[in-house]
Design a protein around this motif. Structure first.
Motif, short mmCIF file in Angstrom:
data_model
loop_
_atom_site.label_atom_id
_atom_site.label_comp_id
_atom_site.label_asym_id
_atom_site.label_seq_id
_atom_site.Cartn_x
_atom_site.Cartn_y
_atom_site.Cartn_z
N LEU A 27 0.83 -1.20 0.00
CA LEU A 27 0.00 0.00 0.00
C LEU A 27 0.87 1.25 0.00
N THR A 28 1.31 1.63 -1.17
CA THR A 28 2.10 2.85 -1.34
C THR A 28 2.05 3.24 -2.80
N GLY A 29 2.57 4.40 -3.11
CA GLY A 29 2.57 4.85 -4.49
C GLY A 29 3.05 6.28 -4.58
N GLY A 75 6.45 6.00 0.89
CA GLY A 75 7.74 5.31 0.97
C GLY A 75 8.79 5.99 1.79
N SER A 76 8.43 7.08 2.50
CA SER A 76 9.40 7.84 3.28
C SER A 76 10.56 8.27 2.38
N THR A 125 9.24 -4.41 1.65
CA THR A 125 10.36 -3.62 1.14
C THR A 125 10.03 -2.92 -0.18
N ALA A 126 8.81 -3.09 -0.68
CA ALA A 126 8.42 -2.42 -1.92
C ALA A 126 8.15 -0.94 -1.64
N GLY A 153 -1.41 8.63 -1.74
CA GLY A 153 -2.34 8.43 -0.63
C GLY A 153 -2.68 6.98 -0.35
N ALA A 154 -2.04 6.04 -1.04
CA ALA A 154 -2.42 4.62 -0.92
C ALA A 154 -2.28 4.10 0.50
N GLY A 155 -1.18 4.46 1.16
CA GLY A 155 -0.94 3.94 2.51
C GLY A 155 -1.09 4.97 3.60
N ALA A 156 -1.70 6.11 3.29
CA ALA A 156 -1.80 7.19 4.26
C ALA A 156 -2.79 6.85 5.38
N CYS A 157 -2.46 7.30 6.59
CA CYS A 157 -3.33 7.14 7.76
C CYS A 157 -3.33 8.43 8.56
#
Length: 343
Positions: A27-29, A75-76, A125-126, A153-157
């Protein structure tokens, strides 16, 4: 009840295109705002833990006055690599700052921290890389971009001041505001440590939940009353975004636009600009409207568009099952529990 109050999107500003790329492995992008003809750029960083690229050159005192894209990424710090793919794509199109020895694309970027948000079977690690940034450019268009859990915003909380086990889903959102010949649009990826508020009503839309997970806690009130949780590390939260206008602005005026856009974050996120966030907003001015500039009006519009885009990000988010447990989104949470804040 959540009503998606935003109208339009950042691509209502002529001269811009937006593309998202969401990784399938986790969950990232990343999300890119392209300005192929160049746009006067500026940035204002308010959070104490930013992750950025090419921000110094946006200072009004420095030479380069136009940028060709802005990248927002999950992804920081790893996600900054996605900007390399944006540079490569622009180079292939012959777009960049003319040096006499070739064109150099100018691509500022900012990242948010979404590393803990992993589903069962994901590759932890993706992260967004140069290929992801290139793919976001390939997907870019003038069509209204998607909002919610896509791209950056895929992994945003949000609502993480009392622990990730009590947070809710963030996301990426859009809005635009029109007054006379002017249009100001915003694209905001909200991964705030605080709660997200509807500025029109003061209602908490998403944020930290009570220990039983059934109600919204009201982070600010709880904090002021002396409650303390397992505070997240600095830099593990951030709201990043782009505010853009069709006005013809100088770099100094664009800087004022970015500064005022942060007022929109302060209206829609509580608390905002904390020592745990890296809140960063870019401003772009495409200059397709050459009427005399009303900077006061544009700054008011920027704050409004940013607040609306933040609300849009939350209203479009969806509940996600992760290794941290179920992270509810505002729409499903309110449908299931109603809107309740703890007493």
């Amino acid at each position: 009840m959540i009503v998606n109050s935003s109208q339009g999107s950042i691509v209502d500003v002529p001269g811009l295109r937006v593309g998202h790329y969401t990784l399938s492995e986790r969950l990232t992008g990343c999300s890119v705002v392209l300005a192929p003809d160049g746009a006067v750029g500026a940035v204002d960083v308010r959070g104490a833990a930013p992750g950025t690229r090419e921000t110094d050159l946006l200072d009004p005192a420095n030479l380069v006055d136009k940028v060709h894209a802005v990248l927002l990424s999950g992804g920081s710090a790893f996600g900054l690599d996605a900007a390399t793919g944006v540079v490569r794509w622009l180079d292939e199109q012959g777009i960049g700052f003319e040096t006499g020895y070739g064109r150099v694309p100018i691509v500022p970027a900012a990242v948010l921290f979404d590393l803990p948000v992993v589903r069962e079977g994901d590759n932890p690690t993706a992260r967004p890389n140069a290929e992801a940034g290139y793919a976001a450019c390939e997907a870019a268009s003038t069509a209204p971009p998607a909002s919610g859990n896509v791209g950056a915003g895929a992994g945003a909380c949000v609502g993480k001041l009392f622990g990730l086990n009590r947070c809710m889903k963030g996301g990426i959102g859009n809005a635009s505001v029109r007054v006379g010949p002017w249009v100001v649009g915003a694209l905001v990826a909200c991964n705030a440590v605080g709660d997200v508020i509807d500025p029109a009503t003061g209602q908490i839309l998403a944020g930290a939940r009570t220990v039983d997970g059934q109600n919204l806690l009201d982070t600010q009130r709880a904090f002021l009353q002396g409650e303390r949780g397992n505070r997240p590390l600095p830099g593990t939260n951030t709201t990043i975004g782009v505010v853009a206008t069709n006005a013809m602005l100088t770099k100094a005026q664009a800087k004022r636009l970015a500064m005022s856009a942060h007022d929109g974050l302060a209206r829609s996120i509580r608390p905002a600009h904390t020592t745990l966030d890296g809140d960063t907003l870019f401003a772009l001015a495409t200059g397709t409207e050459n009427c005399p500039v009303d900077l006061m009006l544009l700054t008011v519009m920027a704050a409004e568009a940013t607040a609306l885009a933040t609300v849009d990000a939350i209203s479009r988010a969806r509940t996600t099952n992760t290794t941290l447990g179920c992270i509810p989104a505002a729409v499903e949470f309110q449908n299931e529990h109603g809107h309740h804040e703890s007493d």
